[in-house]
Design an enzyme around this catalytic site. Sequence first.
Site, PDB file in Angstrom:
ATOM      1  N   CYS A 163       0.806  -1.224   0.000  1.00 45.13           N
ATOM      2  CA  CYS A 163       0.000   0.000   0.000  1.00 45.13           C
ATOM      3  C   CYS A 163       0.836   1.269   0.000  1.00 45.13           C
ATOM      4  CB  CYS A 163      -0.941  -0.009   1.202  1.00 45.13           C
ATOM      5  SG  CYS A 163      -1.944  -1.496   1.281  1.00 45.13           S
ATOM      6  N   HIS A 303      -2.635   7.847   6.344  1.00 45.98           N
ATOM      7  CA  HIS A 303      -2.922   6.591   5.648  1.00 45.98           C
ATOM      8  C   HIS A 303      -4.321   6.110   6.015  1.00 45.98           C
ATOM      9  CE1 HIS A 303      -1.954   2.959   3.488  1.00 45.98           C
ATOM     10  NE2 HIS A 303      -2.147   2.203   4.550  1.00 45.98           N
ATOM     11  N   GLU A 314      -0.912   4.609  13.716  1.00 46.40           N
ATOM     12  CA  GLU A 314      -0.630   5.855  13.007  1.00 46.40           C
ATOM     13  C   GLU A 314      -0.919   7.070  13.884  1.00 46.40           C
ATOM     14  OE1 GLU A 314      -1.224   8.065   8.705  1.00 46.40           O
ATOM     15  OE2 GLU A 314      -2.579   6.421   9.228  1.00 46.40           O
ATOM     16  N   LYS A 333      -9.608   7.708   2.753  1.00 46.51           N
ATOM     17  CA  LYS A 333     -10.138   6.371   2.472  1.00 46.51           C
ATOM     18  C   LYS A 333     -11.595   6.210   2.919  1.00 46.51           C
ATOM     19  CE  LYS A 333      -5.694   3.974   2.341  1.00 46.51           C
ATOM     20  NZ  LYS A 333      -4.816   5.131   2.596  1.00 46.51           N
ATOM     21  N   HIS A 338      -9.888   1.870  -0.138  1.00 44.71           N
ATOM     22  CA  HIS A 338      -8.436   1.651  -0.123  1.00 44.71           C
ATOM     23  C   HIS A 338      -8.022   1.044  -1.456  1.00 44.71           C
ATOM     24  CE1 HIS A 338      -4.455   0.966   0.998  1.00 44.71           C
ATOM     25  NE2 HIS A 338      -4.597   0.271   2.108  1.00 44.71           N
ATOM     26  N   PHE A 398       1.632  -3.310   3.947  1.00 48.97           N
ATOM     27  CA  PHE A 398       1.959  -4.632   4.469  1.00 48.97           C
ATOM     28  C   PHE A 398       3.437  -4.927   4.190  1.00 48.97           C
ATOM     29  CE2 PHE A 398      -2.435  -6.950   4.390  1.00 48.97           C
ATOM     30  CZ  PHE A 398      -2.852  -6.162   5.430  1.00 48.97           C
TER      31      PHE A 398
END
Length: 410
Positions: A163, A303, A314, A333, A338, A398
């Site tokens: 991502c 994010h 985060e 998002k 996403h 990831f």
Amino acid sequence: MNRRVRVAVTGLGVKTPAGTHVKQFADTLAEGRSTAATVAEFVDLGLPVTFACRVPEFDPTDYVSLRELRQLDRAAFLAVAAAADAVTDARLERPAVPERVGVTVGIGAGGLTPAELLVQEYGDRPATVPAYTVPRIMANAAAARISLRIGARGSALSYVMACASGATAIGEAMLKIRSGELDVVVAGGTEACVSPVAVSSFARMGAMSRRNDDPAAACRPFDTGRDGFVMGEGAAFLVLERWEHAEARGARVIAELRGYGSNSDAHHIVAPRSDGAVAAACMRLALADAELAPAEIGHVNAHGTGTLYNDLAEARAIVACFGADGPPVTAPKGVLGHSLGAAGAVEAVATLLSAVSGTVPPVANFTTGDGDTALIDVVAGRARQVAPQPALTNSFGFGGHNVSLVFAPC
């Protein structure tokens, strides 16, 4: 790092669930309106998650011939279309010195969706697969197609960082320009994983919201009721130029790409470090590269996936970097879903638009935070007006891949 080499953004192009043109995209984000909707095919198949955020239909023949379209998978097509819009926006249709023009593309799951479709259709008769199968499943197809279209003979590179792929492609493009290797790079990301296998795979690992009865309320970044992300798709591209090159050709400069930071959690294959310490260090790297102090950042584009642990980590990272009185935080998002490898590029465009305009979009579906997510200043309800200032955007993937970019108004 050579800060004397400035990098200008001279063109933008988007194909996203929030819109297929930049103004439409910005307006939808400013409204804070989710684009998630039920996917009939997913309902028919009995999938555990039956909704997603999809790019609205647009005329493909504005960008490619019908023959070319048959040779492209959806991710590559969206990339070509968004990149073409960015090049047109930059008024850079054919490069004067093609060897000085490059392409960088981020993609997270390249080849997965076309391979899935091929197995469904030709799994029992593999000898009959179409002749264009290989070009459709190549992860580097988007970069190659963009290079072919615009005649760029500099490096055409693909980055696969989950991502964080799209943001990585933009940051690495900046380094190509700063090093003197290239004058122009068409940089961005693309992804098209709204498919049964992709959605079911993420759902099985517990990463996706299951609000099948209310898709528009599903993705809730930093909210106490968050239960996972919504699958999206899309592409976004920026034309990046050495500042002097842009000035010499009389280009309109939209913003400056000023900072890039990248590091790795080295912690877990899918889970972030819970304390957010390495993510915070990534933000500090981007700020140092931009030669800016935390207090000079007008907002953070997070994010913000809407998953329980990622948002918590985060939020801790943002507090660690900016302190308890940090800048406003937004997270697209909730509107876009996403888009995996494309997300960093899509959100880079959102970030620079807000940095220039001073309009910071609200986080869709956010009401109240919990624990450390309550410590950050989440923009909620309506867009917030701030002074045009530099802004930072995060992309975390990831594998522990962390990327932060800093954009500044001119």
